[in-house]
Design a protein around this motif. Sequence first.
Motif, PDB file in Angstrom:
ATOM      1  N   THR A 136       0.834  -1.205   0.000  1.00  0.00           N
ATOM      2  CA  THR A 136       0.000   0.000   0.000  1.00  0.00           C
ATOM      3  C   THR A 136       0.864   1.248   0.000  1.00  0.00           C
ATOM      4  N   LEU A 137       1.950   1.232   0.763  1.00  0.00           N
ATOM      5  CA  LEU A 137       2.867   2.374   0.748  1.00  0.00           C
ATOM      6  C   LEU A 137       3.478   2.554  -0.627  1.00  0.00           C
ATOM      7  N   GLY A 138       3.746   1.439  -1.308  1.00  0.00           N
ATOM      8  CA  GLY A 138       4.342   1.502  -2.638  1.00  0.00           C
ATOM      9  C   GLY A 138       3.452   2.177  -3.659  1.00  0.00           C
ATOM     10  N   THR A 139       2.143   2.170  -3.410  1.00  0.00           N
ATOM     11  CA  THR A 139       1.211   2.834  -4.326  1.00  0.00           C
ATOM     12  C   THR A 139       1.092   4.327  -4.032  1.00  0.00           C
ATOM     13  N   GLY A 140       1.714   4.760  -2.923  1.00  0.00           N
ATOM     14  CA  GLY A 140       1.636   6.165  -2.541  1.00  0.00           C
ATOM     15  C   GLY A 140       0.436   6.490  -1.674  1.00  0.00           C
ATOM     16  N   ALA A 141      -0.390   5.502  -1.374  1.00  0.00           N
ATOM     17  CA  ALA A 141      -1.599   5.730  -0.580  1.00  0.00           C
ATOM     18  C   ALA A 141      -1.295   5.495   0.898  1.00  0.00           C
ATOM     19  N   VAL A 142      -0.587   6.430   1.509  1.00  0.00           N
ATOM     20  CA  VAL A 142      -0.170   6.248   2.896  1.00  0.00           C
ATOM     21  C   VAL A 142      -1.382   6.172   3.823  1.00  0.00           C
ATOM     22  N   GLU A 143      -2.403   6.957   3.548  1.00  0.00           N
ATOM     23  CA  GLU A 143      -3.604   6.925   4.389  1.00  0.00           C
ATOM     24  C   GLU A 143      -4.225   5.536   4.405  1.00  0.00           C
ATOM     25  N   ASP A 144      -4.224   4.856   3.265  1.00  0.00           N
ATOM     26  CA  ASP A 144      -4.784   3.504   3.210  1.00  0.00           C
ATOM     27  C   ASP A 144      -3.905   2.504   3.945  1.00  0.00           C
ATOM     28  N   LEU A 198      13.113  10.765   5.636  1.00  0.00           N
ATOM     29  CA  LEU A 198      12.677  11.149   6.977  1.00  0.00           C
ATOM     30  C   LEU A 198      11.218  11.572   6.972  1.00  0.00           C
ATOM     31  N   ASN A 199      10.846  12.438   6.040  1.00  0.00           N
ATOM     32  CA  ASN A 199       9.470  12.941   5.992  1.00  0.00           C
ATOM     33  C   ASN A 199       8.466  11.828   5.696  1.00  0.00           C
ATOM     34  N   THR A 200       8.842  10.904   4.824  1.00  0.00           N
ATOM     35  CA  THR A 200       7.943   9.788   4.501  1.00  0.00           C
ATOM     36  C   THR A 200       7.725   8.903   5.716  1.00  0.00           C
ATOM     37  N   CYS A 201       8.810   8.578   6.419  1.00  0.00           N
ATOM     38  CA  CYS A 201       8.706   7.737   7.610  1.00  0.00           C
ATOM     39  C   CYS A 201       7.860   8.420   8.679  1.00  0.00           C
ATOM     40  N   PHE A 202       8.102   9.718   8.875  1.00  0.00           N
ATOM     41  CA  PHE A 202       7.376  10.429   9.927  1.00  0.00           C
ATOM     42  C   PHE A 202       5.900  10.573   9.574  1.00  0.00           C
ATOM     43  N   ARG A 203       5.599  10.857   8.338  1.00  0.00           N
ATOM     44  CA  ARG A 203       4.190  11.004   7.944  1.00  0.00           C
ATOM     45  C   ARG A 203       3.442   9.684   8.132  1.00  0.00           C
ATOM     46  N   HIS A 204       4.054   8.578   7.735  1.00  0.00           N
ATOM     47  CA  HIS A 204       3.436   7.261   7.939  1.00  0.00           C
ATOM     48  C   HIS A 204       3.198   7.018   9.430  1.00  0.00           C
ATOM     49  N   PHE A 205       4.210   7.301  10.238  1.00  0.00           N
ATOM     50  CA  PHE A 205       4.124   7.130  11.685  1.00  0.00           C
ATOM     51  C   PHE A 205       2.979   7.953  12.253  1.00  0.00           C
ATOM     52  N   MET A 257       2.007  18.629   7.483  1.00  0.00           N
ATOM     53  CA  MET A 257       2.295  17.397   6.770  1.00  0.00           C
ATOM     54  C   MET A 257       1.123  16.412   6.784  1.00  0.00           C
ATOM     55  N   VAL A 258       0.357  16.413   7.878  1.00  0.00           N
ATOM     56  CA  VAL A 258      -0.648  15.370   8.070  1.00  0.00           C
ATOM     57  C   VAL A 258      -2.062  15.915   8.131  1.00  0.00           C
TER      58      VAL A 258
END
Length: 216
Positions: free
Chosen positions: A36-44, A181-188, A213-214
């Motif tokens: 799911t992260l690979g598709t760019g849909a972090v919210e999903d 860093l930003n990708t990891c933090f946004r997912h978190f 960011m969120v």
Amino acid sequence: MASLFNFAKKGGTMRSVKHVPVGAKGLTLKQHIEHTLGTGAVEDAVRLPPGEELNEWLAVNTVVFYNAINVLYQVLDETLCTSQRCPVMSAGPQYEYLWADGIKVKTPLKLSSPDYINCLFDWVEDQLDNPAIFPQRYGGSFPPNFTATVRNILKRLFRVYGHIYHSHFRQIEKLELEPHLNTCFRHFMLFTLEFGLIEERELAPLKELIDRMVRR
């Protein structure tokens, strides 16, 4: 972009990443996150998949988040984040953290940032490796206070992000690791907000960043 793993190995012995704690089912959930992260849909990627058990989802994601910040911090450990440069564990001038785990250290101690973070990572790993807390096989019983344990782990991992953003962001930029860093933090953050795992007051050191960011 620079390789995160190449930088991480320069500072000395690198902590190993932790495996998902719930057997084949845990691996399936981890693969779901990565896909799911690979598709760019972090919210999903943060939402509980239909039919899955919440504790299993919390367990797998806790391991994923620990591995992410563990590897990221190795970039700074021993060379950029030192006791001389960071004598206090802080997230900006208004937020300072003392270390206590309630077991080995009951009286809060003032530690340098690297000492605090190393104690924190040891403490997290002890819990991830304890099958009474994080069952090693799918279907294992989680303790009644499991959600509280996850909350405590993630609250403290947030402090590492706070320290990195406030004290080492320019160094991260020079290493060309800002997007990671930003990708990891946004997912978190999306995950912790989805399940209400960190109290609002604990997020204060990075409130403006989180809002931008969120919560935009």
